[in-house]
Each structure stands twice: as structure tokens, then as C-alpha cells.
Design an enzyme around this catalytic site. Structure first.
Site, PDB file in Angstrom:
ATOM      1  N   HIS A 101      -4.563  -3.582   6.560  1.00  0.00           N
ATOM      2  CA  HIS A 101      -4.393  -3.817   5.119  1.00  0.00           C
ATOM      3  C   HIS A 101      -5.754  -4.257   4.587  1.00  0.00           C
ATOM      4  CE1 HIS A 101      -2.872  -4.911   1.237  1.00  0.00           C
ATOM      5  NE2 HIS A 101      -3.296  -6.154   1.396  1.00  0.00           N
TER       6      HIS A 101
ATOM      7  N   ASP B  74       0.834  -1.206   0.000  1.00  0.00           N
ATOM      8  CA  ASP B  74       0.000   0.000   0.000  1.00  0.00           C
ATOM      9  C   ASP B  74       0.868   1.254   0.000  1.00  0.00           C
ATOM     10  OD1 ASP B  74      -2.458  -1.618   0.411  1.00  0.00           O
ATOM     11  OD2 ASP B  74      -1.490  -2.046   2.319  1.00  0.00           O
TER      12      ASP B  74
END
Length: 332
Positions: A187, A159
Site C-alpha cells: 500500500h 486502492d
């Protein structure tokens, strides 16, 4: 040349592992002086595929690669492990509730946690890649009580890399010119990609990313949503989940943990919360960290806006819910 270390990769016949193994064997994660022995763990039906992966590893003819053990036995895989990439997990299938996913993964990470506890080095560094990564890391650490909780981390580096690349593209610079973008939280689609503390190295010097982008509406809406939903966008286009980029991020995460971060630079890692930034303790939450001597420290004292606080609260609440669901499965 340093003594060889044992490195475990689970889900070793899968797509992410296929991209990760070359990085490990070539020295781009543990450094050009560190020999490694690979321990490749997968389920019994994947052993034939794994033999093909072993053949390819042999055919790479890489000097840093010692012996390679393909196995379905966690005891053999985790023996004397110095580092472990827990990539194998039950993927979320259509119509599957989060509780069902957690239930399947509790069983996997219970077995692996117990094997780590019994057979791995006590300073083993464990990176959980398989989703839901944050809560899987928490479960795994629960079943390895003799290993410090800070030795279990979850991957949010993919990410971070996505966010860094998106900001670099928006500004029109090379991706390495952008630093200190943060991924807060889980996440999952509740994560908060935060550019408010990021900087960019321009010809006129280092500038704050928000000032250079000069579009708070984009930074707080489209940018956040793009990173939150990037994994789903890859699946929609590729008909499979991110593999090459996930493997690169796993390598980045472990390399920084092993070798350290550069001064003034921080990276995002899912770590067991110590209460920093008002986050509940004992959830695995992604924070900005610096790393020295293989020990990470959460970056302290960053100003958190009301907007950011609302985002942190949402992702923290989701992680508390996941923890409660995992605990209810553990008690069954």
C-alpha cells in the site's frame, strides 16, 4: 442474535475511526444479527476527545451496540478481542525518512502485537490500516507468535475501491458492475493496480475490462499512476488524508473476511506471502483472494504478463527493504 463480540479500534479518536465506528455499530460489517462491544484505544492525551465519541455512539441509539470502553490501556482494549482494526499509527511527516517512520511504528505495533498475543482470542482477525500498513502488519504478527500469521492482514481495499471506481467511470457503468480488479503488493506508490483480469457486467453479458476499455496505453500508464497517487491527490485537495473512503474500505475488508466473498469474485488483501506468484515469503503482500468460512485463499494460476511481472518485482523489492529496515530497528 449471536453472542456479542469484542471489536477493537485503535486511533479511535481520529478521523478514520470516526467514519468507521458508525458502520461497525450499525451492523454493516459483522452483519445485522451480530451484537458488538467496542473497545476504543487511543493515547492518553486523546481521552477527552474519545469521551465525546462515546457520547455520540450512545446517541446513535443502535440496538447492535453493546458496551463501549474508551481506554489508553492495550491490555483492557484487546481482552477477548474477536476483531481488531489497527488504525492508529505514526503518520509520515514532512522530511521524514521511511526508516524514521518505521522506527516510530515498530514501537506502536510491538506493544499492540504483545497485547494481542496475551489478551485477544487466538482466532482474532487483525486488519492493519495505519501506514506503512503492510510492514506494520508484519511487525505486529511478529510480536503475537501464538496467533496464526494469516490472522494479520493489511488494507489495500481502498486502492481496490479506487481502481474499481476509476474503471467504472471510464467505461460509463455503475461501480458494482466492475469486478476482480487486483491490487498487487504494497500500500504505497509502488503498488500495481491490475485491470488485466477484471470483468464488467454489460447489457450484452460479462466482458473483459481490457477489451471494453480498448486502450492498453491508458490501462498501463495513466490508470496505474492515478491509483498509485490517489492518496496524495486527496491530501493535496483536502489538506488531510483519506478518512471517509479509508473507513469504508476497512469495513469492506473486514466484512468480506467475516462473511465471505461471492462465488467468482475476489478481493485484494495484504497477507503474509506463501511464495505465490514468485513473491518472497514472509512479506505482507497484497494478492487477490477468495474467502470462505473466514479463511482466505490466494487466487492461483492467473497469467502474469512481462509488464505485470516487472511491476510485481518493484513492489516486492520495496517490501523486502521495509522488512529489513524494520528488522534492524527491532534488533536495536
Amino acid at each position: 442474535m449471536a453472542e456479542p463480540i469484542n471489536v477493537v479500534v485503535t486511533g479511535a479518536a481520529g478521523q478514520i475511526a470516526y467514519s468507521l465506528l458508525y458502520q461497525l455499530a450499525a451492523g454493516s460489517v459483522f452483519g445485522p444479527e451480530q451484537k458488538i462491544n467496542l473497545r476504543l484505544l487511543d493515547i492518553p492525551p486523546m481521552m477527552e476527545v474519545l469521551q465525546g465519541v462515546v457520547m455520540e455512539l450512545e446517541d446513535l441509539a443502535l440496538p447492535l451496540l453493546g458496551d463501549v470502553l474508551p481506554t489508553a490501556d492495550p491490555a483492557a482494549a484487546f481482552k477477548d478481542a474477536a476483531a481488531a482494526f489497527l488504525v492508529g499509527a505514526m503518520p509520515r511527516k514532512q522530511g521524514m525518512e521511511r526508516k524514521d517512520l518505521l522506527s516510530a511504528n515498530v514501537k506502536i505495533f510491538k506493544v499492540q502485537g504483545e497485547a494481542l498475543d496475551k489478551y485477544a482470542r487466538k482466532d482474532v482477525k487483525v486488519l492493519v490500516v495505519g501506514n506503512p500498513a503492510n510492514t506494520n502488519a508484519l511487525i505486529c504478527s511478529h510480536y503475537a507468535p501464538s496467533i496464526p500469521k494469516e490472522n494479520f492482514t493489511a488494507m489495500t481495499r481502498l486502492d481496490q475501491n479506487r481502481a474499481q471506481a476509476a474503471l467504472a467511470a471510464r467505461i460509463g457503468v455503475q461501480v458494482d458492475k466492475v469486478q476482480n480488479v487486483i491490487i498487487w503488493g504494497n500500500h504505497s506508490s509502488t503498488q500495481y493496480p491490475d485491470a488485466s483480469h477484471a470483468v464488467v457486467d454489460l447489457s450484452g453479458g460479462v466482458k473483459a475490462v481490457p477489451a471494453v476499455v480498448n486502450d492498453d496505453a491508458w490501462l498501463n500508464a495513466q490508470f496505474v499512476e492515478m491509483i498509485q497517487k490517489r492518496g496524495a491527490a486527496v491530501i493535496a485537495a483536502r489538506k488531510m488524508s483519506s478518512a471517509m473512503s479509508a473507513a469504508k474500505a476497512a469495513g469492506d475488508h473486514m466484512r468480506d473476511w467475516w462473511i465471505g466473498t461471492k462465488p467468482g469474485k475476489w478481493v485484494s488483501m495484504g497477507v503474509v506471502s506463501d511464495g505465490s506468484y514468485g513473491i518472497p515469503k514472509d512479506v505482507v503482500f497484497s494478492f487477490p483472494v477468495t474467502i470462505t468460512d473466514q479463511k482466505f485463499k490466494i487466487v492461483q494460476g492467473l497469467p502474469i504478463s512481462d509488464f505485470a511481472r516487472s511491476k510485481l518485482d518493484v513492489t516486492a523489492k520495496e517490501l523486502e527493504e521495509e522488512r529489513a529496515e524494520a528488522n534492524s530497528v527491532l534488533q536495536q
